[in-house]
Scaffold this motif. Sequence first.
Motif, mmCIF file in Angstrom:
data_model
loop_
_atom_site.group_PDB
_atom_site.id
_atom_site.type_symbol
_atom_site.label_atom_id
_atom_site.label_comp_id
_atom_site.label_asym_id
_atom_site.label_seq_id
_atom_site.Cartn_x
_atom_site.Cartn_y
_atom_site.Cartn_z
ATOM 1 N N GLY A 32 0.827 -1.207 0.000
ATOM 2 C CA GLY A 32 0.000 0.000 0.000
ATOM 3 C C GLY A 32 0.858 1.253 0.000
ATOM 4 O O GLY A 32 0.476 2.305 0.504
ATOM 5 N N ARG A 33 2.067 1.113 -0.570
ATOM 6 C CA ARG A 33 3.013 2.246 -0.567
ATOM 7 C C ARG A 33 2.680 3.292 -1.603
ATOM 8 O O ARG A 33 3.087 4.451 -1.471
ATOM 9 N N THR A 34 1.988 2.872 -2.664
ATOM 10 C CA THR A 34 1.731 3.840 -3.732
ATOM 11 C C THR A 34 0.220 4.051 -3.869
ATOM 12 O O THR A 34 -0.577 3.198 -3.478
ATOM 13 N N PRO A 37 -1.358 1.326 -7.278
ATOM 14 C CA PRO A 37 -0.490 0.246 -7.749
ATOM 15 C C PRO A 37 -1.038 -0.420 -8.997
ATOM 16 O O PRO A 37 -2.239 -0.359 -9.276
ATOM 17 N N ARG A 38 -0.142 -1.015 -9.738
ATOM 18 C CA ARG A 38 -0.512 -1.714 -10.978
ATOM 19 C C ARG A 38 -1.600 -2.747 -10.691
ATOM 20 O O ARG A 38 -1.558 -3.455 -9.687
ATOM 21 N N HIS A 72 10.861 -6.708 -3.368
ATOM 22 C CA HIS A 72 12.109 -6.065 -3.771
ATOM 23 C C HIS A 72 13.225 -6.461 -2.798
ATOM 24 O O HIS A 72 12.958 -6.630 -1.605
ATOM 25 N N ALA A 132 17.935 8.170 -7.437
ATOM 26 C CA ALA A 132 16.877 7.284 -7.951
ATOM 27 C C ALA A 132 16.639 6.164 -6.947
ATOM 28 O O ALA A 132 16.789 4.976 -7.245
ATOM 29 N N ILE A 133 16.336 6.576 -5.716
ATOM 30 C CA ILE A 133 16.182 5.575 -4.648
ATOM 31 C C ILE A 133 14.813 5.687 -3.991
ATOM 32 O O ILE A 133 14.578 5.140 -2.915
ATOM 33 N N GLN A 136 11.943 6.922 0.650
ATOM 34 C CA GLN A 136 12.093 6.507 2.054
ATOM 35 C C GLN A 136 13.453 6.849 2.629
ATOM 36 O O GLN A 136 13.634 6.935 3.823
ATOM 37 N N ARG A 172 6.727 6.163 -12.715
ATOM 38 C CA ARG A 172 6.902 4.784 -12.223
ATOM 39 C C ARG A 172 7.531 4.002 -13.356
ATOM 40 O O ARG A 172 7.269 4.238 -14.510
ATOM 41 N N PHE A 175 11.791 1.697 -16.619
ATOM 42 C CA PHE A 175 12.363 2.843 -17.311
ATOM 43 C C PHE A 175 13.197 2.381 -18.502
ATOM 44 O O PHE A 175 13.506 1.192 -18.621
ATOM 45 N N LYS A 195 20.060 1.925 -5.741
ATOM 46 C CA LYS A 195 20.110 0.689 -4.956
ATOM 47 C C LYS A 195 20.402 -0.460 -5.905
ATOM 48 O O LYS A 195 19.901 -0.477 -7.026
ATOM 49 N N LYS A 205 18.943 3.373 -15.636
ATOM 50 C CA LYS A 205 19.759 4.518 -15.195
ATOM 51 C C LYS A 205 21.236 4.154 -15.133
ATOM 52 O O LYS A 205 22.111 4.996 -15.330
HETATM 53 C C1 3Y8 Z 1 4.325 -0.215 -4.154
HETATM 54 C C2 3Y8 Z 1 3.902 -1.030 -7.193
HETATM 55 C C3 3Y8 Z 1 5.569 -3.371 -11.906
HETATM 56 C C4 3Y8 Z 1 6.606 -3.204 -10.810
HETATM 57 C C5 3Y8 Z 1 7.485 -1.982 -11.051
HETATM 58 C C6 3Y8 Z 1 11.239 -3.332 -10.128
HETATM 59 C C7 3Y8 Z 1 10.772 -2.254 -11.077
HETATM 60 C C8 3Y8 Z 1 9.591 -0.124 -11.422
HETATM 61 C C9 3Y8 Z 1 12.403 0.353 -10.121
HETATM 62 C C10 3Y8 Z 1 14.241 4.707 -10.238
HETATM 63 C C11 3Y8 Z 1 14.121 3.599 -9.234
HETATM 64 C C12 3Y8 Z 1 12.599 2.446 -6.343
HETATM 65 C C13 3Y8 Z 1 11.084 2.418 -6.056
HETATM 66 C C14 3Y8 Z 1 11.453 1.298 -8.037
HETATM 67 C C15 3Y8 Z 1 11.368 0.368 -9.041
HETATM 68 C C16 3Y8 Z 1 9.829 -1.253 -10.410
HETATM 69 C C17 3Y8 Z 1 8.529 -1.881 -9.934
HETATM 70 C C18 3Y8 Z 1 10.325 -0.659 -9.078
HETATM 71 C C19 3Y8 Z 1 12.637 2.148 -7.848
HETATM 72 C C20 3Y8 Z 1 6.285 0.099 -7.446
HETATM 73 C C21 3Y8 Z 1 5.080 -0.295 -6.631
HETATM 74 C C22 3Y8 Z 1 5.288 0.013 -5.311
HETATM 75 C C23 3Y8 Z 1 6.577 0.570 -5.205
HETATM 76 C C24 3Y8 Z 1 7.170 1.048 -3.920
HETATM 77 C C25 3Y8 Z 1 8.340 1.923 -4.157
HETATM 78 C C26 3Y8 Z 1 9.094 2.428 -2.909
HETATM 79 C C27 3Y8 Z 1 10.441 2.900 -3.543
HETATM 80 C C28 3Y8 Z 1 10.647 1.889 -4.666
HETATM 81 C C29 3Y8 Z 1 10.405 3.730 -6.370
HETATM 82 C C30 3Y8 Z 1 3.023 -0.111 -8.022
HETATM 83 C C31 3Y8 Z 1 6.013 1.137 -8.514
HETATM 84 C C32 3Y8 Z 1 13.212 3.777 -5.966
HETATM 85 C C33 3Y8 Z 1 13.350 1.319 -5.623
HETATM 86 O O1 3Y8 Z 1 6.786 6.643 -2.671
HETATM 87 C C34 3Y8 Z 1 7.166 5.617 -2.047
HETATM 88 O O2 3Y8 Z 1 7.022 5.442 -0.802
HETATM 89 C C35 3Y8 Z 1 7.849 4.544 -2.853
HETATM 90 C C36 3Y8 Z 1 8.372 3.524 -2.176
HETATM 91 C C37 3Y8 Z 1 9.272 1.344 -1.876
HETATM 92 C C38 3Y8 Z 1 11.645 2.847 -2.617
HETATM 93 C C39 3Y8 Z 1 11.670 3.892 -1.579
HETATM 94 O O3 3Y8 Z 1 12.386 3.606 -0.610
HETATM 95 O O4 3Y8 Z 1 11.012 4.956 -1.745
HETATM 96 N N1 3Y8 Z 1 9.374 1.202 -4.839
HETATM 97 N N2 3Y8 Z 1 7.188 0.645 -6.409
HETATM 98 C C40 3Y8 Z 1 4.501 -1.647 -3.688
HETATM 99 C C41 3Y8 Z 1 3.584 -1.995 -2.533
HETATM 100 O O5 3Y8 Z 1 2.803 -1.131 -2.083
HETATM 101 O O6 3Y8 Z 1 3.670 -3.165 -2.084
HETATM 102 O O7 3Y8 Z 1 2.757 1.030 -7.547
HETATM 103 O O8 3Y8 Z 1 2.596 -0.559 -9.096
HETATM 104 C C42 3Y8 Z 1 6.876 -1.159 -8.031
HETATM 105 C C43 3Y8 Z 1 8.137 -1.031 -8.765
HETATM 106 N N3 3Y8 Z 1 9.104 -0.251 -8.410
HETATM 107 O O9 3Y8 Z 1 4.959 -4.452 -11.901
HETATM 108 O O10 3Y8 Z 1 5.385 -2.472 -12.729
HETATM 109 O O11 3Y8 Z 1 10.602 -4.375 -10.105
HETATM 110 O O12 3Y8 Z 1 12.237 -3.070 -9.407
HETATM 111 N N4 3Y8 Z 1 10.591 1.464 -7.042
HETATM 112 C C44 3Y8 Z 1 14.719 0.979 -6.213
HETATM 113 O O13 3Y8 Z 1 14.811 -0.063 -6.889
HETATM 114 O O14 3Y8 Z 1 15.635 1.786 -6.036
HETATM 115 C C45 3Y8 Z 1 12.680 3.365 -8.791
HETATM 116 O O15 3Y8 Z 1 13.489 5.708 -10.118
HETATM 117 O O16 3Y8 Z 1 15.116 4.577 -11.113
#
Ligand code: 3Y8
Length: 248
Positions: A32-34, A37-38, A72, A132-133, A136, A172, A175, A195, A205
Amino acid sequence: MRVLLLGGTTEASLMARLLAQAGVDAIFSYAGRTAAPRQQPLPVRVGGFGGPEGLAAYLRDTGITRVIDATHPFAAQMSKHAITACAKVDVPLLAFERAPWIPKQGDNWLTVPDVVNAVAALPVMPAKVFLAIGKQLIRVFATRPQHEYLLRLVDSPEAPLPLANANVVIARGPFTEEGDTALMQHHCITHVVAKNAGGMGARAKLDAARALGLPVILIDRPVMPPRVIARTPEDVMKWLGHPACLGV
Ligand code: 3Y8
Ligand code: NAP
């Protein structure tokens, strides 16, 4: 068989499609972080379980007979809770873990054990840093106000960011190298912080940084306790042993 799929990654979304195609009784779980979500082709639950005890109760109450942890590599707390809860209620657990990225010819990476060391690795002189992290961990960079930061977030920040000198991009993944190269050129980026997530969804990236000859400060993933690991969706489906899964 009833499967709990701990999601939130590209690999989890791939597993959801395979399980749905195979007609496996499975539930997809997001933290429930976003905000949006997809969508998934499985029933979805959103939100924490309430620690390992909450997860153990959920497994018992919902009749889960297998858990696939496709979270992750930096979602270490969820993965540790899954290990504890599955052992407690004797439900088999498999981690679908993607291998860490390894440097290629032309990469200029400095690997650090955690985000505090990533901050320490930045130069003293002002730089333009692509953070690009996610959101959090960014507050740690507030101790280095001399730099200009580019932040990429999934959702618009609800509160003011802890960094004074920051530009925000809302996007999102997954990329592309072309998109990330253009983004980094547009912002005259001199350093990238990332990361070591592994997988394909965030690797663009790093490829863009190589193309632009930029240094990358790469944060190693947390070390996990011993657990059964699969690296491919085929191995996950074989582990399930469900008749419909064996033909994948
Ligand atoms: C909520 C679910 C899909 C999954 C897509 C993967 C790829 C894109 C790359 C950058 C790096 C980052 C971040 C990232 C990636 C995928 C994948 C991946 C990095 C979603 C998603 C959820 C999250 C949570 C989110 C965190 C954040 C991390 C952005 C959905 C889109 C930086 C990690 O705003 C916040 O609080 C975001 C929190 C945890 C790390 C952080 O510390 O902020 N992911 N990302 C999941 C949940 O609620 O359970 O919204 O659809 C999923 C994906 N994020 O099927 O398309 O698989 O790695 N996510 C990192 O790797 O560094 C972005 O920008 O280059
Ligand atoms: P985390 O720090 O390991 O977990 C913190 C708490 O969030 C967990 O203890 C659990 O709450 C809840 N939680 C985490 N993942 C969950 C899931 N899939 N389903 C239900 N509850 C979950 O996790 P995180 O790093 O914040 O990551 C949260 C989600 O974002 C995960 O799904 C992860 O796959 C995804 N994600 C994370 C990153 C990253 O960089 N961390 C990158 C891409 C995607 P309770 O203790 O209450 O059960």
